[in-house]
Design a protein around this motif. Structure first.
Motif, PDB file in Angstrom:
ATOM      1  N   ASN A   8     -54.163  44.909 103.691  1.00 19.39           N
ATOM      2  CA  ASN A   8     -54.788  43.613 103.918  1.00 19.39           C
ATOM      3  C   ASN A   8     -54.749  42.810 102.626  1.00 19.39           C
ATOM      4  N   PRO A   9     -53.929  41.763 102.546  1.00 12.46           N
ATOM      5  CA  PRO A   9     -53.835  40.988 101.303  1.00 12.46           C
ATOM      6  C   PRO A   9     -55.176  40.371 100.895  1.00 12.46           C
ATOM      7  N   ALA A  10     -55.999  39.978 101.870  1.00 10.93           N
ATOM      8  CA  ALA A  10     -57.289  39.366 101.537  1.00 10.93           C
ATOM      9  C   ALA A  10     -58.162  40.336 100.766  1.00 10.93           C
ATOM     10  N   HIS A  11     -58.113  41.616 101.137  1.00 15.59           N
ATOM     11  CA  HIS A  11     -58.894  42.615 100.421  1.00 15.59           C
ATOM     12  C   HIS A  11     -58.413  42.750  98.980  1.00 15.59           C
ATOM     13  N   ALA A  12     -57.110  42.731  98.795  1.00 15.07           N
ATOM     14  CA  ALA A  12     -56.556  42.838  97.449  1.00 15.07           C
ATOM     15  C   ALA A  12     -56.954  41.630  96.602  1.00 15.07           C
ATOM     16  N   HIS A  13     -56.875  40.438  97.188  1.00 14.40           N
ATOM     17  CA  HIS A  13     -57.281  39.241  96.445  1.00 14.40           C
ATOM     18  C   HIS A  13     -58.769  39.293  96.100  1.00 14.40           C
ATOM     19  N   PHE A  14     -59.574  39.820  97.028  1.00 18.41           N
ATOM     20  CA  PHE A  14     -61.009  39.897  96.751  1.00 18.41           C
ATOM     21  C   PHE A  14     -61.294  40.863  95.609  1.00 18.41           C
ATOM     22  N   GLU A  15     -60.609  42.007  95.589  1.00 21.11           N
ATOM     23  CA  GLU A  15     -60.799  42.945  94.489  1.00 21.11           C
ATOM     24  C   GLU A  15     -60.351  42.334  93.167  1.00 21.11           C
ATOM     25  N   SER A  16     -59.255  41.602  93.172  1.00 24.62           N
ATOM     26  CA  SER A  16     -58.803  40.932  91.954  1.00 24.62           C
ATOM     27  C   SER A  16     -59.822  39.883  91.512  1.00 24.62           C
ATOM     28  N   PHE A  17     -60.405  39.211  92.497  1.00 24.70           N
ATOM     29  CA  PHE A  17     -61.414  38.194  92.211  1.00 24.70           C
ATOM     30  C   PHE A  17     -62.643  38.825  91.548  1.00 24.70           C
ATOM     31  N   LEU A  18     -63.078  39.977  92.044  1.00 26.20           N
ATOM     32  CA  LEU A  18     -64.239  40.651  91.465  1.00 26.20           C
ATOM     33  C   LEU A  18     -63.966  41.107  90.035  1.00 26.20           C
ATOM     34  N   GLN A  19     -62.772  41.619  89.778  1.00 25.17           N
ATOM     35  CA  GLN A  19     -62.469  42.248  88.495  1.00 25.17           C
ATOM     36  C   GLN A  19     -61.913  41.276  87.467  1.00 25.17           C
ATOM     37  N   ALA A  20     -61.570  40.060  87.852  1.00 30.36           N
ATOM     38  CA  ALA A  20     -60.925  39.118  86.934  1.00 30.36           C
ATOM     39  C   ALA A  20     -61.803  38.849  85.726  1.00 30.36           C
ATOM     40  N   GLN A  21     -61.181  38.871  84.547  1.00 28.37           N
ATOM     41  CA  GLN A  21     -61.899  38.652  83.297  1.00 28.37           C
ATOM     42  C   GLN A  21     -61.423  37.417  82.543  1.00 28.37           C
ATOM     43  N   LEU A  22     -60.533  36.665  83.150  1.00 26.28           N
ATOM     44  CA  LEU A  22     -60.079  35.409  82.574  1.00 26.28           C
ATOM     45  C   LEU A  22     -60.297  34.295  83.587  1.00 26.28           C
ATOM     46  N   CYS A  23     -60.564  33.121  83.087  1.00 28.85           N
ATOM     47  CA  CYS A  23     -60.872  31.992  83.955  1.00 28.85           C
ATOM     48  C   CYS A  23     -59.718  31.706  84.916  1.00 28.85           C
ATOM     49  N   GLN A  24     -58.498  31.684  84.410  1.00 28.22           N
ATOM     50  CA  GLN A  24     -57.349  31.389  85.271  1.00 28.22           C
ATOM     51  C   GLN A  24     -57.132  32.473  86.313  1.00 28.22           C
ATOM     52  N   ASP A  25     -57.415  33.734  85.952  1.00 30.67           N
ATOM     53  CA  ASP A  25     -57.291  34.816  86.929  1.00 30.67           C
ATOM     54  C   ASP A  25     -58.313  34.665  88.049  1.00 30.67           C
ATOM     55  N   VAL A  26     -59.533  34.231  87.695  1.00 33.41           N
ATOM     56  CA  VAL A  26     -60.554  34.006  88.718  1.00 33.41           C
ATOM     57  C   VAL A  26     -60.090  32.930  89.697  1.00 33.41           C
ATOM     58  N   LEU A  27     -59.584  31.831  89.176  1.00 35.43           N
ATOM     59  CA  LEU A  27     -59.168  30.717  90.027  1.00 35.43           C
ATOM     60  C   LEU A  27     -57.975  31.093  90.900  1.00 35.43           C
ATOM     61  N   SER A  28     -56.991  31.776  90.311  1.00 33.15           N
ATOM     62  CA  SER A  28     -55.794  32.126  91.093  1.00 33.15           C
ATOM     63  C   SER A  28     -56.113  33.163  92.169  1.00 33.15           C
ATOM     64  N   SER A  29     -56.957  34.152  91.853  1.00 36.98           N
ATOM     65  CA  SER A  29     -57.288  35.166  92.856  1.00 36.98           C
ATOM     66  C   SER A  29     -58.128  34.551  93.980  1.00 36.98           C
ATOM     67  N   PHE A  30     -59.015  33.608  93.655  1.00 36.61           N
ATOM     68  CA  PHE A  30     -59.808  32.969  94.705  1.00 36.61           C
ATOM     69  C   PHE A  30     -58.925  32.064  95.569  1.00 36.61           C
ATOM     70  N   GLN A  31     -57.971  31.394  94.932  1.00 40.38           N
ATOM     71  CA  GLN A  31     -57.036  30.580  95.702  1.00 40.38           C
ATOM     72  C   GLN A  31     -56.233  31.460  96.663  1.00 40.38           C
ATOM     73  N   GLY A  32     -55.802  32.629  96.177  1.00 39.69           N
ATOM     74  CA  GLY A  32     -55.078  33.553  97.042  1.00 39.69           C
ATOM     75  C   GLY A  32     -55.939  34.067  98.180  1.00 39.69           C
ATOM     76  N   LEU A  33     -57.229  34.329  97.905  1.00 39.19           N
ATOM     77  CA  LEU A  33     -58.143  34.787  98.947  1.00 39.19           C
ATOM     78  C   LEU A  33     -58.296  33.723 100.034  1.00 39.19           C
ATOM     79  N   CYS A  34     -58.482  32.466  99.614  1.00 40.89           N
ATOM     80  CA  CYS A  34     -58.647  31.390 100.596  1.00 40.89           C
ATOM     81  C   CYS A  34     -57.379  31.192 101.416  1.00 40.89           C
ATOM     82  N   GLU A  35     -56.232  31.286 100.772  1.00 40.79           N
ATOM     83  CA  GLU A  35     -54.978  31.133 101.506  1.00 40.79           C
ATOM     84  C   GLU A  35     -54.781  32.268 102.502  1.00 40.79           C
ATOM     85  N   ALA A  36     -55.156  33.485 102.079  1.00 36.97           N
ATOM     86  CA  ALA A  36     -55.013  34.621 103.000  1.00 36.97           C
ATOM     87  C   ALA A  36     -55.929  34.485 104.200  1.00 36.97           C
TER      88      ALA A  36
END
Length: 1072
Positions: A8-36
């Motif tokens: 499930n790509p949404a699950h992967a994006h959510f895990e990346s969103f939780l663990q992201a430690q850089l501002c750009q990583d947070v934004l890109s992972s959340f964008q991926g979650l919303c798109e999924a």
């Protein structure tokens, strides 16, 4: 079998969103979650419900539960409270993000603009208990697993921004990066709304965004147009922050943090630092987070001497500019300070890197602090109203040593969101503004101690946070100038200051009338003016007798000359009324300083003006109608003279025989040095000529001319305030905190006062070279106090929060019996369960049972069985319960028992929950003491600056009065009234300064008692047979010092209690 995140790509994006430690990583992972999930980011609170409904993922359930609990509070009305409100938030700092989250939970559409594109600030913020609970309730542990674990009560700015950014994105806040807000664009015509001017060119989605609420959280450098800012200045204060790489090694984790240590109460630590490294600091703090974070206040002369600053400049911007700071010297400076403070246990200190790849170290000026005059405004044009609010540093610039920035910033964010809710409910603009300003008045007074204790109940409603809440403290009529209708002429801003510049009239006449009333009825006393009527000394003696009957009877004045009577009155006024002279007895008798006499008498008037005249005072002393002397100046003066007598007795070899040296607190307790009344038939002896206060108008140290408002009286002489400093460290000297060396005649602070017979060789203020030595192990001081729970291999340090306790002397057999107490369970039994959180009283009984012989009554052994049974019945702890463990509430008795257990045995490892709680409580108390000291220090600096300005202004007025001595009285009157106002302001500042010095004395005595108690415990814990004669002598000396400190604390507490009782309203018929 494939993992869920792989399928499930949404699950992967959510895990990346939780663990992201850089501002750009947070934004890109959340964008991926919303798109999924087929969603568009920034859709408001409905977006959160859609994500929760479509993301059926086990890892997200605990986070949804927390956010649902917060959003389900009644105040948010299921996200419909502000459903039709559009908000623009400027700034993605912690306070701006927190305000955005609250507005989104209320159902408003929230757009946030931030000029930066990444979070890079490693500096660490201190968190109050309610901020920790608030962030936990938003899922902070889910985003950042190490959030406030154990005893941690802080977080780096970067981590705090990251977790709040994630929450803001989830609740539908629309965020735009790299966009700078430059101003407002008013509506061009009726029917249109307010827009923002943005740089660079506005994104398409913001071009037509019209909003009716603007929340500015862009920091202290940017305050929207229309708001006025007030500056609060103190002495020059240079702060230095530095971040070192945290390798998270075992050695690094064992280094204790320093919640704060200040020179104002721990001079020995900073003197050791100065001698070992040449570094002169006012305070230092060390926190351990993503980095090793140090912040300290350095003295300018030290930075110049060590080559950190190239040149001294009066302008702070130029002084601390990059061209004037030597980076290599600054790095050596902070390395040496950090190495010394941590005893070199952090190993090789490597600098963390900032956003530009440079060492993360900076020097900044916090001499002046900015504060907005108002927290909100309303602007209206073409019928479109805009509500503007301030939060964060642009509302109140925090004083960093107090650790109040993020806590008060969050409170301001809640208050601003509450204001928006009231705005959305349709409340009138003036009503909304009045409520907001009423809350703003409370903000600067808030502390963890004066807010509601139950942090779990905190919410958006101010009543859940502020115990003393009055939303009508400011009336709508008082905030009319905060409501601007652009089409009409603006309201006058200075309407409340119309009368501020007019000097009060009749001050001199009022002073003369009061003096006449107070001296009426005394034989031979007739006051007709403020000059010649006082030359014979009788009027001054009558005034002192009126205010303190029994010090000197009028009949005893017979046979005394004018000089003797005046000298006696001046001395009694200083010693028994706390009124220091500003002119000599000779000047009073000769009438050579009429302005000085007026200033002196005005001090009497300002303190005793409410004392009613008593015509029958000559019939005998009366016990009614005389206010109890509560002056801190008086107490400090008595303390100073008591310390001088004690030192004189020690130097002369006198033994007090173990008697407690009583402080001069009561007028009827005559001292050896100054009896309150002369013996019958023996005229009082005036001070000797070499002790005559102000013989001339020259400073006793520098020899320069002294104007009246510049005069500081000490030891019977006059000085400039700036001249009256320690001969060794040049620190300002205060009553009760200095001594004069009998051999060299110089004045010293108590820290540097040499012993009789030899001079202290501590005049070397450190190396003159730029090279900072590495502190040797044997040069390390005991260091600042840390938490009471000892680290492995270290000795326990007493907790400063504990109340003063009487020392219990135990014999060797008693200590043997205590050491043999069975504090560990039988090895055949199961390990002892942790104390049940729901039964604090039961746990207290069990602990008391472990302290038979320590003065704590024993309890039934069945309590341990009861604890085990309750533990067996309780289910396993969930994540929620584990978090609650760290903030378990303890009553004071239980806490004291646990603290004793923690300090005297190693069994606290068997109680991890309460051990963490106690460590956190100890750190909070340590931080509380540090904050108290820094608040006092800051206010003392502000007072010193204000006094300097007053002295300069007073000198100008005095010169004008003396140069126009021949002018008519009508022409001189305005100048004299203005000068009297300056005198009154100075007296008021000096009284406040003395009150603060009492707090300083209290902190100093507390620190001394803690250190002496710790050293004494080391000797008392030794076996009597193993003690050498030198050990016994050292133990006796420590005990004498401890007794002296305890006596001083006792006198200070007694004084405070007597003053408290004297301030209570007297009830009729209470006597007898």
């Amino acid at each position: 079998m494939a993992s869920p995140t792989a399928t499930n790509p949404a699950h992967a994006h959510f895990e990346s969103f939780l663990q992201a430690q850089l501002c750009q990583d947070v934004l890109s992972s959340f964008q991926g979650l919303c798109e999924a999930l087929g969603l568009e980011p920034g859709g408001g609170l409905p977006q959160y419900h859609k994500i929760k409904a479509q993301l059926n993922y086990w890892s997200a359930k605990s986070l949804w539960a927390k956010l649902d609990k917060r959003a389900g509070q009644p105040v948010y009305q299921q996200g419909r409270a502000c459903a039709h409100t559009k908000c623009l938030v400027v700034g993605a700092g912690p306070c701006g993000l927190r305000a955005a989250v609250e507005l989104a939970l209320l159902g408003a559409r929230v757009v946030l603009v931030e000029k930066r594109t990444k979070f890079s600030r490693h500096n660490v913020l201190h968190l109050w208990p309610f901020t920790i609970h608030d962030l936990r309730a938003l899922g902070a542990k889910k985003f950042y697993g190490r959030f406030c674990t154990g005893t941690l009560d802080h977080i780096s700015i970067r981590q705090l921004q990251l977790l709040l950014l994630k929450v803001a994105l989830l609740v539908g806040v629309e965020i735009h990066w790299g966009v700078t807000f430059t101003g407002l664009q008013p509506p061009p015509k009726k029917g249109s709304g307010w827009r923002a001017q943005l740089q660079p060119s506005r994104p398409a989605q913001l071009a037509n965004y019209e909003f009716d609420v603007l929340i500015s959280a862009a920091g202290g450098k940017f305050v929207p147009e229309g708001f006025t800012v007030r500056e609060m200045r103190g002495k020059l204060a240079i702060g230095i922050t530095v971040n070192f790489v945290n390798g998270r090694t075992v050695e690094e984790t064992q280094v204790p943090e320093i919640s704060g240590v200040a020179r104002i109460y721990n001079q020995s630590f900073f003197q050791s630092l100065l001698k070992a490294t040449g570094i002169d600091l006012e305070n230092i703090v060390y926190y351990k987070d993503d980095t090793h974070y140090f912040v300290m206040t350095a003295k300018k002369q030290c930075l110049l001497r060590l080559g950190v600053l190239r040149q001294d400049w009066p302008e702070t911007d130029r002084l601390l500019g990059s061209a004037n700071v030597v980076p290599e010297a600054l790095q050596r400076f902070v390395r040496a300070a950090a190495d010394f403070a941590t005893h070199g246990k952090l190993g090789k200190l490597e600098f963390a890197r900032d956003a530009h790849g440079r060492p993360d170290i900076s020097a900044f000026d916090f001499t002046s602090m900015m504060r907005a005059e108002s927290s909100a405004r309303v602007q209206e044009k073409h019928g479109a109203r805009l509500l503007l609010g301030l939060v964060g540093d642009c509302l109140v610039e925090p004083f960093w040593p107090l650790g109040t920035g993020v806590a008060r910033g969050f409170l301001a964010a809640f208050d601003a969101a509450w204001m928006v809710k009231r705005w959305a409910e349709g409340a009138g603009p003036l009503e909304v503004l009045a409520e907001r300003e009423s809350l703003y008045q409370l903000l600067s007074q808030t502390s963890p101690e004066n807010m509601h204790r139950n942090v779990a109940q905190y919410g958006l409603d101010p009543a859940t946070r502020y115990p003393t809440l009055n939303l009508r403290a400011v009336t709508p009529n008082q905030v009319r100038d905060l409501y601007d209708v652009v089409a009409k002429e603006p309201v006058r801003r200075n309407s409340d200051k119309i009368d501020g510049g007019k000097p009060a009239t009749g001050t001199q006449e009022e002073l003369l009338r009061w003096c006449q009333e107070q001296t009426a009825g005394y034989p031979g006393v007739r006051v007709t003016d403020l000059s010649s009527s006082w030359a014979d000394g009788r009027a001054l003696c009558a005034l002192v007798h009126r205010l303190r009957p029994g010090l000197l009877e009028p009949s005893e004045l017979q046979g005394l000359g004018a000089l003797e009577a005046t000298a006696w009155a001046l001395k009694m006024a200083e010693h028994e009324l706390g009124i220091t002279p500003v002119l000599s007895a000779k000047a009073v008798v000769a009438g050579s300083d009429p302005l000085g006499l007026i200033a002196y008498l005005s001090h009497f008037h300002s303190i005793f003006k409410n004392v009613p005249p008593n015509p029958g005072v000559l019939e005998g002393p009366t016990s009614q109608g005389f206010p109890a002397t509560s002056s801190a100046v008086l107490f400090l003066g008595k303390l100073q003279r008591t310390l001088q007598r004690t030192r004189a007795q020690v130097e002369n070899g006198e033994d007090t025989g173990g008697k407690k040296p009583r402080l001069e607190v009561e007028a009827n307790s005559p001292s050896v040095e100054e009896p309150p009344a002369p013996d019958s038939g023996v005229p009082p002896t005036p001070p000797s000529q070499n002790q005559e206060a102000g013989a001339g108008e020259l400073c006793a140290l520098c020899g320069e001319h002294l104007y009246i408002l510049e005069r500081l009286c000490a030891e019977g002489r006059f000085f400039h305030r700036n001249c009256f400093r320690c001969h060794t460290c040049e620190a300002m000297l205060w009553q009760g905190g200095y001594g004069q060396h009998p051999e060299d005649g110089h004045f010293y602070c108590l820290q540097h006062l040499p012993q009789t017979g030899h001079k202290e060789d501590g005049t070397d203020l450190g190396p003159e070279s730029q090279d900072l030595p590495t502190p040797a192990e044997n040069s390390m001081p005991s260091g600042p106090s840390t938490s009471v729970i000892p680290q492995e291999g270290t000795s326990p340090v007493p907790d400063p929060s504990q109340p003063t306790r009487r020392l219990i002397r135990l014999s060797s057999p008693e200590r043997q019996r205590l050491s043999s107490l069975n504090l560990t369970p039988d090895p055949e039994l199961e390990p002892p369960p942790k104390p049940p959180r729901s039964c604090a009283a039961l746990a207290r009984q069990a602990l008391e049972g472990s302290f038979v012989g320590w003065g704590v009554p024993g309890q039934s052994p069945q309590v341990v069985v009861a604890m085990e049974e309750e533990e067996e019945q309780s289910p396993s702890s969930s994540d929620e319960e584990k978090e609650a463990e760290e903030t378990v509430a303890l009553d004071s008795d239980t806490e004291q028992a646990l603290l004793t257990l923690a300090k005297n045995s190693g069994t606290m490892s068997k109680y991890p929950t309460w051990r963490r709680t106690l460590m956190r409580r100890a750190r909070e108390e340590e931080m509380k003491r540090f904050c108290k000291a820094q608040a006092v220090q800051r206010r003392l600096n502000e007072i010193e600056t204000a006094l300097g300005e007053l002295e300069a202004e007073g000198t100008k007025v005095e010169l004008a009065l003396r140069s126009h001595s021949a002018m008519l009285a009508q022409q001189k009157s305005p100048w004299l009234e203005q000068w009297l106002q300056l005198v009154q302001k100075k007296n008021s500042l000096l009284a406040e300064e003395a009150e603060l010095m009492l707090t300083v004395k209290e902190l100093n005595l507390q620190e001394q008692q803690l250190q002496l108690d710790q050293e004494l415990r080391g000797y008392m814990n030794q076996e009597g047979t193993l003690k050498t004669p030198a050990d016994r002598q050292a133990e006796d000396q420590l005990l004498k010092k401890l007794v002296d400190v305890v006596n001083q604390r006792d006198e200070l507490i007694r004084f405070q209690e007597e003053r408290r009782l004297s301030e209570l309203p007297s009830k009729p018929g209470a006597q007898g």
